[in-house]
Motif scaffolding. Structure first.
Motif, PDB file in Angstrom:
ATOM      1  N   ASP A  37     -42.368  -4.479  48.619  1.00 49.26           N
ATOM      2  CA  ASP A  37     -43.698  -4.992  48.913  1.00 49.26           C
ATOM      3  C   ASP A  37     -43.678  -6.511  48.782  1.00 49.26           C
ATOM      4  OD1 ASP A  37     -43.671  -5.405  46.144  1.00 49.26           O
ATOM      5  OD2 ASP A  37     -44.783  -3.568  45.747  1.00 49.26           O
ATOM      6  N   ASP A  38     -44.861  -7.124  48.599  1.00 47.86           N
ATOM      7  CA  ASP A  38     -44.919  -8.577  48.521  1.00 47.86           C
ATOM      8  C   ASP A  38     -44.330  -9.129  47.228  1.00 47.86           C
ATOM      9  OD1 ASP A  38     -46.863  -7.602  46.876  1.00 47.86           O
ATOM     10  OD2 ASP A  38     -48.514  -8.752  47.762  1.00 47.86           O
ATOM     11  N   ILE A  63     -30.565 -14.151  52.922  1.00 49.55           N
ATOM     12  CA  ILE A  63     -31.487 -13.902  51.809  1.00 49.55           C
ATOM     13  C   ILE A  63     -30.684 -13.759  50.530  1.00 49.55           C
ATOM     14  CG2 ILE A  63     -33.251 -12.353  50.882  1.00 49.55           C
ATOM     15  CD1 ILE A  63     -33.781 -11.511  53.813  1.00 49.55           C
ATOM     16  N   THR A  64     -31.078 -14.452  49.488  1.00 50.31           N
ATOM     17  CA  THR A  64     -30.361 -14.443  48.219  1.00 50.31           C
ATOM     18  C   THR A  64     -30.938 -13.384  47.294  1.00 50.31           C
ATOM     19  OG1 THR A  64     -29.928 -16.816  48.421  1.00 50.31           O
ATOM     20  CG2 THR A  64     -29.652 -15.818  46.236  1.00 50.31           C
ATOM     21  N   GLY A  65     -30.068 -12.519  46.814  1.00 45.99           N
ATOM     22  CA  GLY A  65     -30.475 -11.489  45.852  1.00 45.99           C
ATOM     23  C   GLY A  65     -29.567 -11.511  44.647  1.00 45.99           C
ATOM     24  N   THR A  66     -29.973 -10.844  43.592  1.00 44.42           N
ATOM     25  CA  THR A  66     -29.191 -10.809  42.352  1.00 44.42           C
ATOM     26  C   THR A  66     -28.872  -9.381  41.973  1.00 44.42           C
ATOM     27  OG1 THR A  66     -31.206 -10.774  41.004  1.00 44.42           O
ATOM     28  CG2 THR A  66     -30.235 -12.933  41.496  1.00 44.42           C
ATOM     29  N   VAL A  67     -27.762  -9.227  41.239  1.00 47.23           N
ATOM     30  CA  VAL A  67     -27.345  -7.914  40.720  1.00 47.23           C
ATOM     31  C   VAL A  67     -27.183  -8.045  39.212  1.00 47.23           C
ATOM     32  CG1 VAL A  67     -25.556  -6.142  40.689  1.00 47.23           C
ATOM     33  CG2 VAL A  67     -26.180  -7.252  42.852  1.00 47.23           C
ATOM     34  N   ILE A  68     -27.854  -7.195  38.477  1.00 47.57           N
ATOM     35  CA  ILE A  68     -27.730  -7.158  37.025  1.00 47.57           C
ATOM     36  C   ILE A  68     -27.465  -5.727  36.594  1.00 47.57           C
ATOM     37  CG2 ILE A  68     -29.237  -9.159  36.670  1.00 47.57           C
ATOM     38  CD1 ILE A  68     -31.477  -7.195  35.931  1.00 47.57           C
ATOM     39  N   SER A  69     -26.950  -5.552  35.390  1.00 48.38           N
ATOM     40  CA  SER A  69     -26.703  -4.220  34.834  1.00 48.38           C
ATOM     41  C   SER A  69     -27.612  -3.988  33.637  1.00 48.38           C
ATOM     42  CB  SER A  69     -25.233  -4.077  34.418  1.00 48.38           C
ATOM     43  OG  SER A  69     -24.896  -5.024  33.429  1.00 48.38           O
ATOM     44  N   LYS A  70     -28.084  -2.761  33.508  1.00 48.80           N
ATOM     45  CA  LYS A  70     -28.966  -2.385  32.405  1.00 48.80           C
ATOM     46  C   LYS A  70     -28.404  -1.155  31.715  1.00 48.80           C
ATOM     47  CE  LYS A  70     -33.215  -4.091  34.616  1.00 48.80           C
ATOM     48  NZ  LYS A  70     -34.585  -3.723  35.044  1.00 48.80           N
ATOM     49  N   GLU A  71     -28.499  -1.126  30.405  1.00 49.76           N
ATOM     50  CA  GLU A  71     -28.020   0.012  29.638  1.00 49.76           C
ATOM     51  C   GLU A  71     -29.129   1.057  29.558  1.00 49.76           C
ATOM     52  OE1 GLU A  71     -25.303   2.293  27.866  1.00 49.76           O
ATOM     53  OE2 GLU A  71     -24.873   0.209  28.410  1.00 49.76           O
ATOM     54  N   ARG A  72     -28.790   2.277  29.940  1.00 50.35           N
ATOM     55  CA  ARG A  72     -29.710   3.408  29.864  1.00 50.35           C
ATOM     56  C   ARG A  72     -29.063   4.523  29.053  1.00 50.35           C
ATOM     57  NH1 ARG A  72     -33.558   2.975  34.047  1.00 50.35           N
ATOM     58  NH2 ARG A  72     -34.184   0.775  34.037  1.00 50.35           N
ATOM     59  N   GLY A  73     -29.842   5.544  28.739  1.00 48.35           N
ATOM     60  CA  GLY A  73     -29.311   6.646  27.950  1.00 48.35           C
ATOM     61  C   GLY A  73     -28.188   7.389  28.643  1.00 48.35           C
ATOM     62  N   VAL A  82     -34.528  -8.764  44.990  1.00 46.34           N
ATOM     63  CA  VAL A  82     -34.931 -10.024  45.617  1.00 46.34           C
ATOM     64  C   VAL A  82     -36.363 -10.273  45.147  1.00 46.34           C
ATOM     65  CG1 VAL A  82     -35.364 -11.255  47.768  1.00 46.34           C
ATOM     66  CG2 VAL A  82     -33.455  -9.649  47.619  1.00 46.34           C
ATOM     67  N   LYS A  83     -36.553 -11.242  44.249  1.00 45.83           N
ATOM     68  CA  LYS A  83     -37.865 -11.475  43.653  1.00 45.83           C
ATOM     69  C   LYS A  83     -38.358 -12.914  43.814  1.00 45.83           C
ATOM     70  CE  LYS A  83     -37.346  -7.834  40.173  1.00 45.83           C
ATOM     71  NZ  LYS A  83     -37.337  -7.515  38.714  1.00 45.83           N
ATOM     72  N   ASP A  84     -37.498 -13.823  44.187  1.00 45.51           N
ATOM     73  CA  ASP A  84     -37.924 -15.202  44.396  1.00 45.51           C
ATOM     74  C   ASP A  84     -38.914 -15.243  45.561  1.00 45.51           C
ATOM     75  OD1 ASP A  84     -37.368 -18.226  43.914  1.00 45.51           O
ATOM     76  OD2 ASP A  84     -37.161 -17.946  46.103  1.00 45.51           O
ATOM     77  N   PRO A  85     -40.093 -15.846  45.372  1.00 45.63           N
ATOM     78  CA  PRO A  85     -41.132 -15.835  46.424  1.00 45.63           C
ATOM     79  C   PRO A  85     -40.641 -16.322  47.785  1.00 45.63           C
ATOM     80  CG  PRO A  85     -42.034 -16.678  44.367  1.00 45.63           C
ATOM     81  CD  PRO A  85     -40.560 -16.525  44.155  1.00 45.63           C
ATOM     82  N   GLU A  86     -39.844 -17.374  47.794  1.00 42.11           N
ATOM     83  CA  GLU A  86     -39.348 -17.893  49.070  1.00 42.11           C
ATOM     84  C   GLU A  86     -38.433 -16.887  49.758  1.00 42.11           C
ATOM     85  OE1 GLU A  86     -36.756 -21.724  50.779  1.00 42.11           O
ATOM     86  OE2 GLU A  86     -37.368 -21.627  48.658  1.00 42.11           O
ATOM     87  N   GLN A  87     -37.539 -16.269  48.988  1.00 40.11           N
ATOM     88  CA  GLN A  87     -36.617 -15.278  49.548  1.00 40.11           C
ATOM     89  C   GLN A  87     -37.368 -14.013  49.972  1.00 40.11           C
ATOM     90  OE1 GLN A  87     -33.444 -16.115  50.106  1.00 40.11           O
ATOM     91  NE2 GLN A  87     -33.964 -18.122  49.214  1.00 40.11           N
ATOM     92  N   VAL A  88     -38.387 -13.668  49.208  1.00 41.01           N
ATOM     93  CA  VAL A  88     -39.196 -12.488  49.556  1.00 41.01           C
ATOM     94  C   VAL A  88     -39.869 -12.702  50.905  1.00 41.01           C
ATOM     95  CG1 VAL A  88     -41.237 -11.134  48.930  1.00 41.01           C
ATOM     96  CG2 VAL A  88     -39.557 -11.734  47.182  1.00 41.01           C
ATOM     97  N   GLN A  89     -40.402 -13.894  51.138  1.00 36.08           N
ATOM     98  CA  GLN A  89     -41.068 -14.172  52.400  1.00 36.08           C
ATOM     99  C   GLN A  89     -40.083 -14.127  53.565  1.00 36.08           C
ATOM    100  OE1 GLN A  89     -44.459 -14.451  52.612  1.00 36.08           O
ATOM    101  NE2 GLN A  89     -44.011 -14.239  54.799  1.00 36.08           N
TER     102      GLN A  89
END
Length: 326
Positions: A37-38, A63-73, A82-89
């Motif tokens: 979404d927006d 478009i620039t995006g990022t990859v991160i890792s998260k620990e889950r169970g 992709v969360k940067d407003p300029e890249q989102v647009q």
């Protein structure tokens, strides 16, 4: 490693040459990710290669995006976003969306060439698909919380004649393909030819095993019926002997009965497979293999000649048929 992971790893090695196909694949990440979404786009997966592929696809689209890792169970979760407003647009302009749609729908104008659909479906499988091990069953599923997207994905798969079906399971919209023929075509279409060959080999093995089992069960059943009928006939002749009724019969019949009793059936009267043995109590009036002889109700043992094309049941070299009540 599961069969589903094998399929995804094979798709990950698929090369995308045309820029329009790159856009179609990146569009599938947006449609079948966690949200689109927006605010931007987010895809979460347990496969690091899928997150990295998504990042590369968007980079090729500028478009620039990022990859991160998260620990889950359950282990590590890899998140592409992709969360940067300029890249989102940029992303929204590329895909032709505003980001404020009440119902997200797939835009057909994102597919420019014939191969765009193939890369869109294969990337959608990477994001939300599962494949069942062919040793258990034939099944490929696409899961999405969005009802309209599932409807459109079903339509796209039907357009390529993969015979898809759709259902709602535990609140998730599921588009699935179960026929082995269509699964092979779909896997080949998505670039997983080795997985398609594995399903083909498993299907051939299952067909041969099922055919062997049917033949074995049929032979076993026929042998059981044959042995049961032969034993019943032999017991009936023994009862005739114990009751002294066998001696009252004509000598040719006595000789035939003794030959039957000693399993020398082929020499009974010299007629071989044309010998009919009928042994029925006088109150028994039905056709069948099962014989029930009552000690107080005996009839004679009849040896009759019939033509070879006569319908009858062959039991240990002679033909047994039970006529109506005599």
């Amino acid at each position: 490693m599961s069969f589903s992971q094998d399929v995804k790893n094979e798709i990950l090695h698929r090369k995308i040459v045309r820029s329009c196909c790159v856009t179609a694949a990146a569009y599938a990440v947006a449609c079948f990710g966690k949200y689109f979404d927006d605010r931007g786009v987010v895809l979460q997966t347990e496969n690091e290669g899928i997150a990295q592929l998504a990042q590369k696809l968007y980079a090729r689209c500028g478009i620039t995006g990022t990859v991160i890792s998260k620990e889950r169970g359950t282990g590590l979760i890899y998140e592409f976003s992709v969360k940067d407003p300029e890249q989102v647009q940029k992303m929204l302009n590329l895909f032709g969306h505003t980001g404020r749609e009440t119902t997200l729908r797939i835009r057909p104008d994102c597919f420019k060439c014939q191969k765009c659909g193939s890369f869109f479906i294969s990337t959608a499988f990477l994001c939300c698909g599962t494949a069942t091990d062919p040793e258990k069953e034939y099944n490929i599923e696409f899961l999405s919380p969005r009802h309209s997207l599932s409807q459109q994905l079903e339509g796209i798969l039907a357009q390529y004649e993969f015979n898809p079906h759709r259902a709602v399971r535990k609140g998730a919209n599921t588009v699935y393909v179960k026929s082995s023929d269509h699964l092979e075509d779909l896997l080949t279409f998505m670039g997983a030819g080795n997985a398609a060959m594995r399903i083909m080999e498993q299907r051939m093995y299952n067909d041969m095993r099922n055919k062997t089992n049917r033949l074995s069960n049929c032979e076993t059943a026929n042998m059981g019926k044959t042995v049961q009928a032969a034993v019943q006939v032999r017991l009936a002749i023994e009862m005739l002997e114990e009751a002294g009724a066998l001696e009252t019969m004509p000598k040719p019949l006595q000789q035939a009965a003794r030959l039957l009793h000693t399993k020398q059936v082929k020499h009974a009267g010299g007629v071989g497979a044309q010998v009919f043995a009928v042994l029925v109590p006088h109150d028994l009036a039905y056709y069948g293999i099962a014989v029930q002889v009552y000690k107080t109700h005996f009839v004679h043992l009849f040896i009759l000649r019939f033509p070879r094309n006569c319908r009858a049941k062959i039991i240990h070299g002679f033909v047994v048929e039970f006529p109506p009540m005599l």
